[in-house]
Design a protein around this motif. Structure first.
Motif, PDB file in Angstrom:
ATOM      1  N   MET A   1       0.855  -1.169   0.000  1.00 48.77           N
ATOM      2  CA  MET A   1       0.000   0.000   0.000  1.00 48.77           C
ATOM      3  C   MET A   1       0.896   1.227   0.000  1.00 48.77           C
ATOM      4  O   MET A   1       1.855   1.307   0.748  1.00 48.77           O
ATOM      5  CB  MET A   1      -0.889  -0.064   1.238  1.00 48.77           C
ATOM      6  CG  MET A   1      -1.963   0.946   1.258  1.00 48.77           C
ATOM      7  SD  MET A   1      -3.191   0.409   0.090  1.00 48.77           S
ATOM      8  CE  MET A   1      -4.354   1.682   0.243  1.00 48.77           C
ATOM      9  N   ASP A   2       0.521   2.169  -0.796  1.00 46.00           N
ATOM     10  CA  ASP A   2       1.309   3.392  -0.923  1.00 46.00           C
ATOM     11  C   ASP A   2       0.460   4.561  -0.437  1.00 46.00           C
ATOM     12  O   ASP A   2      -0.731   4.437  -0.218  1.00 46.00           O
ATOM     13  CB  ASP A   2       1.706   3.588  -2.383  1.00 46.00           C
ATOM     14  CG  ASP A   2       2.917   4.479  -2.554  1.00 46.00           C
ATOM     15  OD1 ASP A   2       3.411   5.010  -1.542  1.00 46.00           O
ATOM     16  OD2 ASP A   2       3.355   4.653  -3.689  1.00 46.00           O
ATOM     17  N   PHE A   3       1.078   5.690  -0.235  1.00 48.79           N
ATOM     18  CA  PHE A   3       0.337   6.892   0.116  1.00 48.79           C
ATOM     19  C   PHE A   3       0.749   7.990  -0.844  1.00 48.79           C
ATOM     20  O   PHE A   3       1.782   7.911  -1.504  1.00 48.79           O
ATOM     21  CB  PHE A   3       0.590   7.311   1.571  1.00 48.79           C
ATOM     22  CG  PHE A   3       1.986   7.790   1.837  1.00 48.79           C
ATOM     23  CD1 PHE A   3       2.300   9.132   1.768  1.00 48.79           C
ATOM     24  CD2 PHE A   3       2.985   6.889   2.136  1.00 48.79           C
ATOM     25  CE1 PHE A   3       3.586   9.576   2.005  1.00 48.79           C
ATOM     26  CE2 PHE A   3       4.278   7.320   2.375  1.00 48.79           C
ATOM     27  CZ  PHE A   3       4.578   8.660   2.313  1.00 48.79           C
ATOM     28  N   PHE A   4      -0.103   8.995  -0.941  1.00 52.68           N
ATOM     29  CA  PHE A   4       0.140  10.078  -1.872  1.00 52.68           C
ATOM     30  C   PHE A   4       0.013  11.408  -1.138  1.00 52.68           C
ATOM     31  O   PHE A   4      -0.957  11.639  -0.432  1.00 52.68           O
ATOM     32  CB  PHE A   4      -0.879  10.045  -3.014  1.00 52.68           C
ATOM     33  CG  PHE A   4      -0.861   8.759  -3.778  1.00 52.68           C
ATOM     34  CD1 PHE A   4       0.019   8.569  -4.820  1.00 52.68           C
ATOM     35  CD2 PHE A   4      -1.725   7.727  -3.428  1.00 52.68           C
ATOM     36  CE1 PHE A   4       0.041   7.378  -5.519  1.00 52.68           C
ATOM     37  CE2 PHE A   4      -1.716   6.532  -4.126  1.00 52.68           C
ATOM     38  CZ  PHE A   4      -0.827   6.357  -5.170  1.00 52.68           C
ATOM     39  N   LEU A   5       0.986  12.245  -1.318  1.00 59.70           N
ATOM     40  CA  LEU A   5       0.936  13.600  -0.807  1.00 59.70           C
ATOM     41  C   LEU A   5       0.538  14.470  -1.993  1.00 59.70           C
ATOM     42  O   LEU A   5       1.355  14.769  -2.856  1.00 59.70           O
ATOM     43  CB  LEU A   5       2.298  14.020  -0.240  1.00 59.70           C
ATOM     44  CG  LEU A   5       2.376  15.411   0.360  1.00 59.70           C
ATOM     45  CD1 LEU A   5       1.422  15.533   1.545  1.00 59.70           C
ATOM     46  CD2 LEU A   5       3.800  15.699   0.809  1.00 59.70           C
ATOM     47  N   LEU A   6      -0.733  14.808  -2.053  1.00 55.94           N
ATOM     48  CA  LEU A   6      -1.261  15.456  -3.256  1.00 55.94           C
ATOM     49  C   LEU A   6      -0.878  16.927  -3.379  1.00 55.94           C
ATOM     50  O   LEU A   6      -1.517  17.688  -4.075  1.00 55.94           O
ATOM     51  CB  LEU A   6      -2.780  15.280  -3.307  1.00 55.94           C
ATOM     52  CG  LEU A   6      -3.230  13.825  -3.412  1.00 55.94           C
ATOM     53  CD1 LEU A   6      -4.741  13.739  -3.417  1.00 55.94           C
ATOM     54  CD2 LEU A   6      -2.655  13.144  -4.637  1.00 55.94           C
ATOM     55  N   LEU A   7       0.184  17.281  -2.724  1.00 56.66           N
ATOM     56  CA  LEU A   7       0.718  18.630  -2.878  1.00 56.66           C
ATOM     57  C   LEU A   7       1.849  18.650  -3.911  1.00 56.66           C
ATOM     58  O   LEU A   7       2.217  19.699  -4.414  1.00 56.66           O
ATOM     59  CB  LEU A   7       1.241  19.153  -1.537  1.00 56.66           C
ATOM     60  CG  LEU A   7       0.198  19.245  -0.418  1.00 56.66           C
ATOM     61  CD1 LEU A   7       0.880  19.639   0.888  1.00 56.66           C
ATOM     62  CD2 LEU A   7      -0.877  20.245  -0.778  1.00 56.66           C
ATOM     63  N   ARG A   8       2.383  17.485  -4.199  1.00 55.84           N
ATOM     64  CA  ARG A   8       3.482  17.387  -5.162  1.00 55.84           C
ATOM     65  C   ARG A   8       2.940  16.873  -6.488  1.00 55.84           C
ATOM     66  O   ARG A   8       2.143  15.935  -6.538  1.00 55.84           O
ATOM     67  CB  ARG A   8       4.559  16.436  -4.652  1.00 55.84           C
ATOM     68  CG  ARG A   8       5.160  16.895  -3.328  1.00 55.84           C
ATOM     69  CD  ARG A   8       6.293  16.041  -2.874  1.00 55.84           C
ATOM     70  NE  ARG A   8       5.972  14.621  -2.968  1.00 55.84           N
ATOM     71  CZ  ARG A   8       6.623  13.668  -2.328  1.00 55.84           C
ATOM     72  NH1 ARG A   8       7.641  13.976  -1.558  1.00 55.84           N
ATOM     73  NH2 ARG A   8       6.283  12.404  -2.453  1.00 55.84           N
ATOM     74  N   SER A   9       3.373  17.477  -7.571  1.00 58.04           N
ATOM     75  CA  SER A   9       2.844  17.127  -8.887  1.00 58.04           C
ATOM     76  C   SER A   9       3.122  15.664  -9.261  1.00 58.04           C
ATOM     77  O   SER A   9       2.272  15.005  -9.854  1.00 58.04           O
ATOM     78  CB  SER A   9       3.374  18.070  -9.969  1.00 58.04           C
ATOM     79  OG  SER A   9       4.779  17.993 -10.028  1.00 58.04           O
ATOM     80  N   GLU A  10       4.284  15.132  -8.857  1.00 57.56           N
ATOM     81  CA  GLU A  10       4.584  13.738  -9.197  1.00 57.56           C
ATOM     82  C   GLU A  10       3.647  12.772  -8.462  1.00 57.56           C
ATOM     83  O   GLU A  10       3.286  11.720  -8.988  1.00 57.56           O
ATOM     84  CB  GLU A  10       6.049  13.371  -8.950  1.00 57.56           C
ATOM     85  CG  GLU A  10       6.553  13.593  -7.542  1.00 57.56           C
ATOM     86  CD  GLU A  10       7.157  14.974  -7.310  1.00 57.56           C
ATOM     87  OE1 GLU A  10       7.698  15.164  -6.221  1.00 57.56           O
ATOM     88  OE2 GLU A  10       7.086  15.841  -8.179  1.00 57.56           O
ATOM     89  N   ASP A  11       3.226  13.131  -7.238  1.00 55.97           N
ATOM     90  CA  ASP A  11       2.268  12.300  -6.516  1.00 55.97           C
ATOM     91  C   ASP A  11       0.891  12.355  -7.162  1.00 55.97           C
ATOM     92  O   ASP A  11       0.174  11.355  -7.203  1.00 55.97           O
ATOM     93  CB  ASP A  11       2.159  12.717  -5.048  1.00 55.97           C
ATOM     94  CG  ASP A  11       3.290  12.166  -4.195  1.00 55.97           C
ATOM     95  OD1 ASP A  11       4.084  11.350  -4.714  1.00 55.97           O
ATOM     96  OD2 ASP A  11       3.384  12.547  -3.022  1.00 55.97           O
ATOM     97  N   ILE A  12       0.517  13.518  -7.652  1.00 62.61           N
ATOM     98  CA  ILE A  12      -0.769  13.649  -8.332  1.00 62.61           C
ATOM     99  C   ILE A  12      -0.783  12.766  -9.576  1.00 62.61           C
ATOM    100  O   ILE A  12      -1.755  12.065  -9.844  1.00 62.61           O
ATOM    101  CB  ILE A  12      -1.066  15.128  -8.681  1.00 62.61           C
ATOM    102  CG1 ILE A  12      -1.283  15.923  -7.385  1.00 62.61           C
ATOM    103  CG2 ILE A  12      -2.269  15.247  -9.599  1.00 62.61           C
ATOM    104  CD1 ILE A  12      -1.372  17.411  -7.572  1.00 62.61           C
TER     105      ILE A  12
END
Length: 81
Positions: A1-12
């Motif tokens: 399972m991964d998590f995403f920090l939707l503040l960074r464009s690569e995570d988006i």
């Protein structure tokens, strides 16, 4: 399972790719089963919440009965019964 920090464009971008992959995987005959599974999860959570509410109500009723019983006893003591 991964998590995403939707503040960074690569995570988006990674998040979007994962969601699109899930949608492609779930399309077609799997989609109906996914809907059923989600409905069952929701139903189970609602039933659990209802059971918890019933338990809370029963506990409150028992506490009220105990309080009323205590009041009755103290009234009897005052009357000398």
């Amino acid at each position: 399972m991964d998590f995403f920090l939707l503040l960074r464009s690569e995570d988006i971008v990674r998040f979007r790719q994962c969601i699109l992959a899930i949608l492609r995987w779930g399309a077609g005959k799997r989609l109906g089963n996914i809907h059923l599974a989600l409905d069952e999860i929701l139903k189970a959570r609602q039933e659990a919440a209802t059971d918890d509410d019933d338990d809370d109500e029963e506990e409150e009723e028992e506490e009220e009965e105990e309080e009323e019983g205590g009041r009755r006893k103290s009234k009897r003591r005052r009357r000398g019964l």
